[in-house]
Design a protein around this motif. Sequence first.
Motif, PDB file in Angstrom:
ATOM      1  N   ILE A  96       0.835  -1.202   0.000  1.00  0.00           N
ATOM      2  CA  ILE A  96       0.000   0.000   0.000  1.00  0.00           C
ATOM      3  C   ILE A  96       0.872   1.255   0.000  1.00  0.00           C
ATOM      4  O   ILE A  96       0.536   2.261  -0.644  1.00  0.00           O
ATOM      5  N   TYR A  97       1.978   1.210   0.719  1.00  0.00           N
ATOM      6  CA  TYR A  97       2.869   2.375   0.761  1.00  0.00           C
ATOM      7  C   TYR A  97       3.394   2.704  -0.634  1.00  0.00           C
ATOM      8  O   TYR A  97       3.481   3.887  -1.020  1.00  0.00           O
ATOM      9  N   TRP A  98       3.763   1.697  -1.414  1.00  0.00           N
ATOM     10  CA  TRP A  98       4.307   1.941  -2.752  1.00  0.00           C
ATOM     11  C   TRP A  98       3.232   2.098  -3.818  1.00  0.00           C
ATOM     12  O   TRP A  98       3.558   2.363  -4.969  1.00  0.00           O
ATOM     13  N   GLY A  99       1.971   1.939  -3.451  1.00  0.00           N
ATOM     14  CA  GLY A  99       0.883   2.199  -4.396  1.00  0.00           C
ATOM     15  C   GLY A  99       0.301   0.971  -5.055  1.00  0.00           C
ATOM     16  O   GLY A  99      -0.360   1.092  -6.094  1.00  0.00           O
ATOM     17  N   LEU A 100       0.493  -0.211  -4.466  1.00  0.00           N
ATOM     18  CA  LEU A 100      -0.075  -1.436  -5.008  1.00  0.00           C
ATOM     19  C   LEU A 100      -1.282  -1.853  -4.176  1.00  0.00           C
ATOM     20  O   LEU A 100      -1.501  -1.369  -3.060  1.00  0.00           O
ATOM     21  N   GLU A 101      -2.059  -2.784  -4.711  1.00  0.00           N
ATOM     22  CA  GLU A 101      -3.248  -3.283  -4.042  1.00  0.00           C
ATOM     23  C   GLU A 101      -3.181  -4.805  -3.949  1.00  0.00           C
ATOM     24  O   GLU A 101      -2.310  -5.447  -4.561  1.00  0.00           O
ATOM     25  N   GLY A 102      -4.128  -5.362  -3.197  1.00  0.00           N
ATOM     26  CA  GLY A 102      -4.144  -6.803  -3.042  1.00  0.00           C
ATOM     27  C   GLY A 102      -4.393  -7.544  -4.332  1.00  0.00           C
ATOM     28  O   GLY A 102      -3.993  -8.707  -4.490  1.00  0.00           O
ATOM     29  N   SER A 103      -5.063  -6.903  -5.286  1.00  0.00           N
ATOM     30  CA  SER A 103      -5.341  -7.558  -6.564  1.00  0.00           C
ATOM     31  C   SER A 103      -4.084  -7.776  -7.403  1.00  0.00           C
ATOM     32  O   SER A 103      -4.101  -8.578  -8.348  1.00  0.00           O
ATOM     33  N   HIS A 104      -2.985  -7.081  -7.090  1.00  0.00           N
ATOM     34  CA  HIS A 104      -1.747  -7.277  -7.829  1.00  0.00           C
ATOM     35  C   HIS A 104      -1.030  -8.565  -7.428  1.00  0.00           C
ATOM     36  O   HIS A 104      -0.141  -9.024  -8.133  1.00  0.00           O
ATOM     37  N   LEU A 105      -1.414  -9.142  -6.279  1.00  0.00           N
ATOM     38  CA  LEU A 105      -0.804 -10.391  -5.849  1.00  0.00           C
ATOM     39  C   LEU A 105      -1.246 -11.553  -6.723  1.00  0.00           C
ATOM     40  O   LEU A 105      -2.338 -11.525  -7.317  1.00  0.00           O
ATOM     41  N   ASP A 106      -0.424 -12.590  -6.781  1.00  0.00           N
ATOM     42  CA  ASP A 106      -0.849 -13.823  -7.432  1.00  0.00           C
ATOM     43  C   ASP A 106      -1.988 -14.449  -6.644  1.00  0.00           C
ATOM     44  O   ASP A 106      -2.186 -14.178  -5.456  1.00  0.00           O
ATOM     45  N   TYR A 107      -2.741 -15.318  -7.314  1.00  0.00           N
ATOM     46  CA  TYR A 107      -3.968 -15.830  -6.710  1.00  0.00           C
ATOM     47  C   TYR A 107      -3.698 -16.571  -5.397  1.00  0.00           C
ATOM     48  O   TYR A 107      -4.435 -16.414  -4.416  1.00  0.00           O
ATOM     49  N   CYS A 108      -2.638 -17.378  -5.351  1.00  0.00           N
ATOM     50  CA  CYS A 108      -2.340 -18.125  -4.132  1.00  0.00           C
ATOM     51  C   CYS A 108      -2.031 -17.181  -2.969  1.00  0.00           C
ATOM     52  O   CYS A 108      -2.448 -17.419  -1.828  1.00  0.00           O
ATOM     53  N   CYS A 109      -1.318 -16.115  -3.249  1.00  0.00           N
ATOM     54  CA  CYS A 109      -0.995 -15.145  -2.200  1.00  0.00           C
ATOM     55  C   CYS A 109      -2.212 -14.313  -1.800  1.00  0.00           C
ATOM     56  O   CYS A 109      -2.328 -13.876  -0.645  1.00  0.00           O
ATOM     57  N   GLN A 110      -3.115 -14.072  -2.743  1.00  0.00           N
ATOM     58  CA  GLN A 110      -4.354 -13.375  -2.400  1.00  0.00           C
ATOM     59  C   GLN A 110      -5.154 -14.171  -1.383  1.00  0.00           C
ATOM     60  O   GLN A 110      -5.717 -13.613  -0.434  1.00  0.00           O
ATOM     61  N   ARG A 111      -5.229 -15.485  -1.566  1.00  0.00           N
ATOM     62  CA  ARG A 111      -5.969 -16.321  -0.617  1.00  0.00           C
ATOM     63  C   ARG A 111      -5.298 -16.313   0.750  1.00  0.00           C
ATOM     64  O   ARG A 111      -5.976 -16.263   1.783  1.00  0.00           O
ATOM     65  N   ARG A 112      -3.972 -16.342   0.777  1.00  0.00           N
ATOM     66  CA  ARG A 112      -3.262 -16.267   2.051  1.00  0.00           C
ATOM     67  C   ARG A 112      -3.548 -14.943   2.762  1.00  0.00           C
ATOM     68  O   ARG A 112      -3.753 -14.902   3.981  1.00  0.00           O
ATOM     69  N   LEU A 113      -3.571 -13.864   1.988  1.00  0.00           N
ATOM     70  CA  LEU A 113      -3.847 -12.552   2.580  1.00  0.00           C
ATOM     71  C   LEU A 113      -5.273 -12.476   3.117  1.00  0.00           C
ATOM     72  O   LEU A 113      -5.509 -11.954   4.216  1.00  0.00           O
TER      73      LEU A 113
END
Length: 433
Positions: A96-113
């Motif tokens: 978030i600090y660098w301007g990215l969002e959770g949707s930029h993560l790969d699908y497996c990492c999105q589920r972990r988050l």
Amino acid sequence: MNFGRGPSVVLNVGGTRYSFSREVLKDFPLRRVSRLHGCLSEQDVLEVCDDYDRERNEYFFDRHSEAFGFIMLYVRHGHLRFVPHMCELSFYNEMIYWGLEGSHLDYCCQRRLDDRMSETCTYYAAEEPPGEAAGGPESKGRRPPGAEGGKWLERMRRTFEEPTSSVAAQVLATVSILFVIVSMVVLCASTLPEWRAPENRSVEEQSRYTAESVREPSGIIEAICIGWFTAECIVRFIVSKNKCEFVRRPLNIIDLLAITPYYISVLMTVFTGENSQLQRAGVTLRVLRMMRIFWVIKLARHFIGLQTLGLTLKRCYREMVMLLVFICVAMAIFSALSQLLENGLDLGTKNKDYASIPAACWWVIISMTTVGYGDMCPITVPGRILGGICVVSGIVLLALPITFIYHSFVQCYHELKFRSARYSRSLSAEFLN
């Protein structure tokens, strides 16, 4: 880039240096880095980074260097994954600090988050500009007029709305729970035959608020409980921030529905007389008196379990509607088939319980929910086969949306528990002070 000199710039993130050309910064995928291109003065630069070296044209960022390395891999290759052995929420904070969002993560990492956020119920918001935060240095330096009064109203509001916010709030919640329990016991006891036997009164007479009934112990207890609930509701309305929002809240509507019948019954007794036709009928008064059962829902203000149930139903209304649609469709199909097999065909034996499709709907609903009262059942072989299919179908259809509702229930429970723990920490600090 309008500030600084030299053909290239250097980013120093946690001690790791990265060199870029000026043109690359203009369309850089990281929003915070691309903001450096439009800086016109050193003050603008310091709003983006933590420090700046004019001589070397170097920008310092006091952030996690390894996390930024993984973010740079995303910039180069288009895949963003978590740093091993690093908290998912900490890495998400860096994103978030660098301007990215959770949707930029790969699908497996999105589920972990998502799983991690469901467990802790900690949601990071975008970074607030300096001076706008409530606890910022500028807000601490000056205090607007009327701040003391606003602080007092805020403490009063939290005392009545958040049972775990202070010692006084816990005492108030305990007293309110005792009043609810006492009122429910009196309501249940007033319907017992032994309660009315000494005075030989009927149900209609028991429902009236006459002068004699008010002087009785049950009438006195009821009046005290109503007085407490009325005073509590009035104070909470006075100290609320938004009066319109207060009126629209479900729990406040329930409080109003629980209190109003008592005053309506008293006014009807006063203006219509004790021997009027309306009082003899007693139906309206019995309905109004029985609406006191809504007081039980007042316990949701003090118990996380009931709050979790209400919040889950609010968030899962789509799944609940889907479940009702499943049941209605299956009910229409199986009721029509069961009526045809048990009563519609001329097979020599007609089951009178299935004389119509609406009558068969009752059998379908108790079969699909595996209740099985036994008041009606198929007697033909095709009807029994259909009954078995109906039961199995009901189990499958009811189980399909349960998974979504269960996960939402767990998430709502952890969210409310996290909020309660936060207020408990403030309660501990107040007690120590």
